[in-house]
Write an enzyme that holds these catalytic residues in place. Sequence first.
Site, short mmCIF file in Angstrom:
data_model
loop_
_atom_site.label_atom_id
_atom_site.label_comp_id
_atom_site.label_asym_id
_atom_site.label_seq_id
_atom_site.Cartn_x
_atom_site.Cartn_y
_atom_site.Cartn_z
CD GLU A 1 -2.51 -14.54 -6.38
OE1 GLU A 1 -3.45 -15.03 -5.58
OE2 GLU A 1 -2.22 -13.31 -6.56
CG ASP B 1 4.11 -11.45 -5.43
OD1 ASP B 1 4.84 -10.41 -5.46
OD2 ASP B 1 3.07 -11.28 -4.98
CD GLU C 1 -1.81 -3.04 -6.14
OE1 GLU C 1 -2.34 -3.34 -7.12
OE2 GLU C 1 -1.42 -3.59 -5.10
#
Length: 600
Positions: free
Chosen positions: A499, A364, A231
């Site tokens: 997304e 992902d 992150e």
Amino acid sequence: MHPQSRQDYVSVSFAGQGNGGYNNSKQWRRKSCWRKWKQLSRLQRSLILFILVILFICGIASYPVFIAQLRGITLYTLNILLKRLFLCNHLPQRKLSNKRGPPILQNRIQKKGNTSDTVARDKVVDSKNGKKETGVISTCCVLFVPDASRLEAVQEAFRHAWKGYKDFAWGHDELRPVSKSYNEWFGLGLTLIDAMDTMWILGLKEEFEEAKAWVAKELTFDKNVDVNLFESTIRILGGLLSTYHLTGDIVFLDKAKDIGSRLMPAFNTPSKIPYSDVNIGKGTAHPPRWTSDSTVAEVTSIQLEFRELSRLTQEPLYEAVVAEIMKQVHKLDGKLDGLVPMFINTNNGQFTHQGIYTLGARADSYYEYLLKQWIQGGKKENQLLDDYLQAIEGVKKNLLQKSSPNGLIFVGEVSHGQFSPKMDHLVCFLPGTLALGAHNGLPADHMDLAKKLMKTCYQMYVQMETGLSPEIVHFNMHQGSTRDIDVKLADRHNLLRPETVESLFYLYRFTKDHKYQDWGWEILQNFNKYTKVSSGGYTSINNVRDPDYPSPKDKMESFFLGETLKYLYLLFSDEPDLINLDKYVFNTEAHPLPIWPSTV
Ligand code: DMJ
């Protein structure tokens, strides 16, 4: 092509025709012009009208005061008029009047429309039983009129979000807009750093300058805090590097070097697969308390940033540590036709919890970064490309299915040999990534698949009562289903994720099909309608199925400013050089990094 129906024409009449009585040469010339006009074929007349209308629009567009007054309403009306005149072959199927327009118009139209829905959406109305069924309608081929109001709507949304952050969470990680407070995750001003390059791209100079002053004077990484390696790499390191590239301001590079070097202890593990957490003040790292595993997507989605840091600093170690991860993952057993499991052990470097394959959470961006590293490095690293191509074949073979009744193509999951029709909103990065690959010379069928999946991701919004997607959906596959998409109670939240609008941006850039902009516009309007908090900021919501009470979660994720609003702005922009995709590659947090210049 359907023949145009009569109702698609606008009749044009001229005053003073056939009155007779005048016989001067002006009159005669006028009559002769009219005769010539009437001798033209319908196509010729349409073409001339078309050119005149375009000239008219250009005239208006170049007259700023006028445009400021008429913006939104005039362009909207002209847009519809032009569409009706020339290009809307599917018009009878589509309720154009329910689809577009600035909010002021949208409200009026909705009151008139026969739908009780508060959100514009594509629905098929079954006229036999009067029941509404959700479905997919082919979208009208539209003529685009540059719509500055959409860009301004994104700027306005950003300013509103920023106001909340500034008033109640300045210098902290995340805004809690409802309670007018903040949430601390790393204690590093996460939202502010994530949003810097968005402000630059949106042209919000004043906001950018105040944020820059904070970075220069207040931001320090010399803190005894645990941060998540992934992150903080994608949001902080990525954000600083991209802002440095866009602005050329050295302060961002210095901060990037500082955080980059403080993250390095994460790589000191027996396997060289990094730990998930680092204490950037103490220089220590560790896995989560309950396991010695790291997440596959996390350890394979920090490469763009560390590789760029090496290039800028001429310090090869940053690139070496992340390349080692890719090398190991490339060779590992336990993949299914190029698809990877979700966890990897930091002691022995092997995949763990094997048997589950998803393009959603925890896997992902592994796929995204295979392609993007290959692009970043000038399309030379064949191993990355091979792994990407193999994985896409693995998706087609194992995860792709069609829903019932409307045949939406979706990406499900495999769990220990069993297919599950579950798809995370996170998977909606895939249409954009596939399109980016096709743009870079990969097989054309990647683009075909991108378009189909894009439609599915859009339907994940359209079919919800708020017009906003839930976090996870389940597709129906059995014959006789009445609807394509189900949502479990626990999955009804929306975190303002990017997304779908990210993929809409890529699809629009590469196809110039305006339906993608229209879809994004609907999504922005629904964010405004259901997630905007009046005192400032936007909030995640708990229930996308309840338009009366979507139930605010009281949290504005930093990626709403870092990604969602940035991609919306880029989607509505028709300027290909506003982050040229042949020069930049976006990291997984929407921070553009340069594609390396060829050295050959
Ligand atoms: C972001 O932090 C990144 O896009 C990441 O790749 C996935 N999760 C969030 C947005 O949904």
